[in-house]
Design a protein around this motif. Structure first.
Motif, PDB file in Angstrom:
ATOM      1  N   LEU A  49       1.241  -1.081  -0.205  1.00 11.73           N
ATOM      2  CA  LEU A  49      -0.548   0.159   0.166  1.00 11.73           C
ATOM      3  C   LEU A  49       0.956   1.339  -0.206  1.00 11.73           C
ATOM      4  O   LEU A  49       2.089   1.181   0.469  1.00 11.73           O
ATOM      5  N   ARG A  50       0.214   2.342  -0.709  1.00 13.93           N
ATOM      6  CA  ARG A  50       0.702   3.656  -0.117  1.00 13.93           C
ATOM      7  C   ARG A  50       0.603   4.226   1.014  1.00 13.93           C
ATOM      8  O   ARG A  50      -0.378   3.912   1.229  1.00 13.93           O
ATOM      9  N   PRO A  51       1.948   4.352   1.494  1.00 13.67           N
ATOM     10  CA  PRO A  51       2.252   5.466   2.787  1.00 13.67           C
ATOM     11  C   PRO A  51       0.846   6.484   2.476  1.00 13.67           C
ATOM     12  O   PRO A  51       0.621   7.243   1.222  1.00 13.67           O
ATOM     13  N   PRO A  52       0.636   7.066   4.020  1.00 15.12           N
ATOM     14  CA  PRO A  52      -0.715   7.543   3.978  1.00 15.12           C
ATOM     15  C   PRO A  52       0.093   9.524   3.743  1.00 15.12           C
ATOM     16  O   PRO A  52       1.243   9.597   4.067  1.00 15.12           O
ATOM     17  N   ASN A  53      -0.999  10.609   3.810  1.00 14.64           N
ATOM     18  CA  ASN A  53      -0.721  11.523   3.246  1.00 14.64           C
ATOM     19  C   ASN A  53      -0.018  11.866   4.759  1.00 14.64           C
ATOM     20  O   ASN A  53      -0.512  11.924   5.331  1.00 14.64           O
ATOM     21  N   LEU A 188     -10.013  21.620  10.434  1.00 12.99           N
ATOM     22  CA  LEU A 188     -10.722  21.796   9.260  1.00 12.99           C
ATOM     23  C   LEU A 188     -10.042  21.413   7.820  1.00 12.99           C
ATOM     24  O   LEU A 188     -10.163  21.024   6.646  1.00 12.99           O
ATOM     25  N   TYR A 189      -8.683  22.190   7.917  1.00 14.01           N
ATOM     26  CA  TYR A 189      -8.549  22.888   6.729  1.00 14.01           C
ATOM     27  C   TYR A 189      -7.222  21.324   5.723  1.00 14.01           C
ATOM     28  O   TYR A 189      -7.734  20.921   4.671  1.00 14.01           O
ATOM     29  N   LEU A 190      -6.574  20.730   6.998  1.00 15.73           N
ATOM     30  CA  LEU A 190      -6.173  19.391   7.114  1.00 15.73           C
ATOM     31  C   LEU A 190      -6.988  18.397   6.384  1.00 15.73           C
ATOM     32  O   LEU A 190      -7.016  17.266   5.490  1.00 15.73           O
ATOM     33  N   GLY A 191      -8.696  18.048   7.369  1.00 21.10           N
ATOM     34  CA  GLY A 191      -9.526  17.226   6.784  1.00 21.10           C
ATOM     35  C   GLY A 191     -10.322  17.402   5.293  1.00 21.10           C
ATOM     36  O   GLY A 191      -9.807  16.736   4.505  1.00 21.10           O
ATOM     37  N   TYR A 192     -10.343  18.863   4.625  1.00 22.34           N
ATOM     38  CA  TYR A 192     -11.050  19.224   3.641  1.00 22.34           C
ATOM     39  C   TYR A 192     -10.539  19.890   2.575  1.00 22.34           C
ATOM     40  O   TYR A 192     -10.876  18.917   1.223  1.00 22.34           O
ATOM     41  N   TRP A 197      -7.341  13.772   8.353  1.00 20.81           N
ATOM     42  CA  TRP A 197      -8.993  14.055   9.303  1.00 20.81           C
ATOM     43  C   TRP A 197      -8.621  13.055  10.777  1.00 20.81           C
ATOM     44  O   TRP A 197      -8.378  12.480  10.712  1.00 20.81           O
ATOM     45  N   VAL A 198      -7.789  14.441  11.161  1.00 18.25           N
ATOM     46  CA  VAL A 198      -6.561  14.023  12.759  1.00 18.25           C
ATOM     47  C   VAL A 198      -8.566  13.058  13.928  1.00 18.25           C
ATOM     48  O   VAL A 198      -7.691  12.491  14.281  1.00 18.25           O
ATOM     49  N   TYR A 199      -9.736  14.236  13.231  1.00 17.30           N
ATOM     50  CA  TYR A 199     -10.452  13.560  14.067  1.00 17.30           C
ATOM     51  C   TYR A 199     -11.860  13.070  13.650  1.00 17.30           C
ATOM     52  O   TYR A 199     -12.519  13.881  12.849  1.00 17.30           O
ATOM     53  N   PRO A 200     -11.932  11.797  12.943  1.00 16.49           N
ATOM     54  CA  PRO A 200     -12.467  11.379  12.191  1.00 16.49           C
ATOM     55  C   PRO A 200     -14.275  11.738  12.538  1.00 16.49           C
ATOM     56  O   PRO A 200     -14.956  11.903  11.590  1.00 16.49           O
ATOM     57  N   VAL A 201     -14.466  11.729  13.852  1.00 17.53           N
ATOM     58  CA  VAL A 201     -15.953  12.491  13.645  1.00 17.53           C
ATOM     59  C   VAL A 201     -16.525  13.827  13.387  1.00 17.53           C
ATOM     60  O   VAL A 201     -17.409  13.614  13.187  1.00 17.53           O
ATOM     61  N   LEU A 202     -15.466  14.891  12.658  1.00 18.51           N
ATOM     62  CA  LEU A 202     -16.005  16.254  12.365  1.00 18.51           C
ATOM     63  C   LEU A 202     -16.371  15.842  10.904  1.00 18.51           C
ATOM     64  O   LEU A 202     -16.755  16.633  10.198  1.00 18.51           O
ATOM     65  N   LYS A 203     -15.926  14.799  10.257  1.00 21.85           N
ATOM     66  CA  LYS A 203     -16.167  14.424   8.637  1.00 21.85           C
ATOM     67  C   LYS A 203     -17.201  14.004   8.580  1.00 21.85           C
ATOM     68  O   LYS A 203     -17.966  13.964   7.372  1.00 21.85           O
ATOM     69  N   VAL A 204     -18.044  13.979   9.581  1.00 17.54           N
ATOM     70  CA  VAL A 204     -19.705  13.225   9.659  1.00 17.54           C
ATOM     71  C   VAL A 204     -20.510  14.350   9.845  1.00 17.54           C
ATOM     72  O   VAL A 204     -21.449  14.255  10.052  1.00 17.54           O
ATOM     73  N   LEU A 205     -19.359  15.244  10.862  1.00 19.10           N
ATOM     74  CA  LEU A 205     -21.248  16.709  11.021  1.00 19.10           C
ATOM     75  C   LEU A 205     -21.336  17.162  10.116  1.00 19.10           C
ATOM     76  O   LEU A 205     -20.437  17.754   9.557  1.00 19.10           O
ATOM     77  N   SER A 206     -22.217  17.729   9.867  1.00 15.60           N
ATOM     78  CA  SER A 206     -22.929  18.820   9.081  1.00 15.60           C
ATOM     79  C   SER A 206     -23.765  19.472   9.520  1.00 15.60           C
ATOM     80  O   SER A 206     -25.147  18.882  10.566  1.00 15.60           O
TER      81      SER A 206
END
Length: 250
Positions: A49-53, A188-192, A197-206
């Motif tokens: 596998l390719r190492p993550p960013n 949020l910058y890192l995520g979007y 996603w340092v804290y995956p829960v933020l990915k699903v919040l809207s």
């Protein structure tokens, strides 16, 4: 004489703590991180596998922000102690003391307390969410506790031994919320932008839930600031202002 001994003791304590935090950062960066990074790269290579960013490095984590804040705080304490013990009572010396007290109230205490409380609260629910068992191989127990446990008692002892003039609540809270918002925007910058996603829960919040999360986070940080303010006031209730302390920031 007793006052001079107390000042000398606090100065030595600040120097020791600064050295401890520098040593902690050194061990974390050049031993733990290097070994852990190499281990993960090899694991991905074995799996084809390719190492993550890895953009952002360890500055993705609030724990590392807090390590930097605590190190800077005790560095500033050492500089301020040096200025004060030299007998200087200049306007510059007053600014050194005022900034030290502001940084403790607005940044070091609330962020340090947030890291300790959130880490162990999440650990109590499921340690895999915050500190997976695989990290035990790379993190010596003392390092984990310096990063996530002893921060709070050290700050409490500091507030008990050294009299601080707190800034006005408006100025202090603005500093706390600025640091909190800065970290949130970074995450949020890192995520979007980078899909990290340092804290995956933020990915699903809207929508409503994202707004609720921001509101609760802001009030929690505000609460931690007020807790620190009350602790400092309690420790020095009934004591006259020390001639080593100066006018607060307003």
């Amino acid at each position: 004489m007793a006052s001079q001994l107390a000042i000398a003791f606090c100065t030595m304590a600040h120097v020791v703590l600064l050295g401890c935090y520098f040593y902690t950062g050194f061990i974390y960066k050049f031993e733990v991180v290097e070994k852990l990074h190499g281990h993960r790269i090899r694991a991905f290579q074995r799996a084809g596998l390719r190492p993550p960013n890895s953009f952002g490095g360890d500055l993705k984590f609030l724990t590392i922000w807090n390590l930097i804040f605590q190190t800077f705080y005790f560095f500033w304490c050492c500089v301020t102690d040096l200025v004060l013990t030299s007998g200087s009572r200049s306007p510059i010396a007053k600014k050194f003391v005022a900034f030290r007290d502001w940084f403790l109230a607005a940044v070091a205490f609330p962020i340090g307390t947030l890291v300790v409380s959130m880490f162990w609260a999440i650990w109590a629910v499921d340690r895999e969410l915050v500190f997976p068992k695989e990290l035990d191989e790379f993190f010596p127990p003392w390092l984990n506790h310096v990063l996530h446990t002893t921060v709070l008692p050290i700050l409490l002892i500091e507030m008990f031994l050294v009299q601080h003039k707190l800034p006005s609540r408006k100025v202090g809270v603005m500093g706390t919320l600025f640091v909190g918002l800065s970290y949130l925007l970074w995450v949020l910058y890192l995520g979007y932008a980078m899909d990290i996603w340092v804290y995956p829960v933020l990915k699903v919040l809207s929508g409503f839930y994202f707004g609720l999360f921001l509101t609760v986070s802001a009030f929690f940080l505000l609460g931690l600031y007020i807790v620190g303010e009350k602790i400092s006031e309690f420790c020095w209730r009934g004591y006259p202002d020390s001639d080593y302390e100066f006018t607060k920031i307003d």
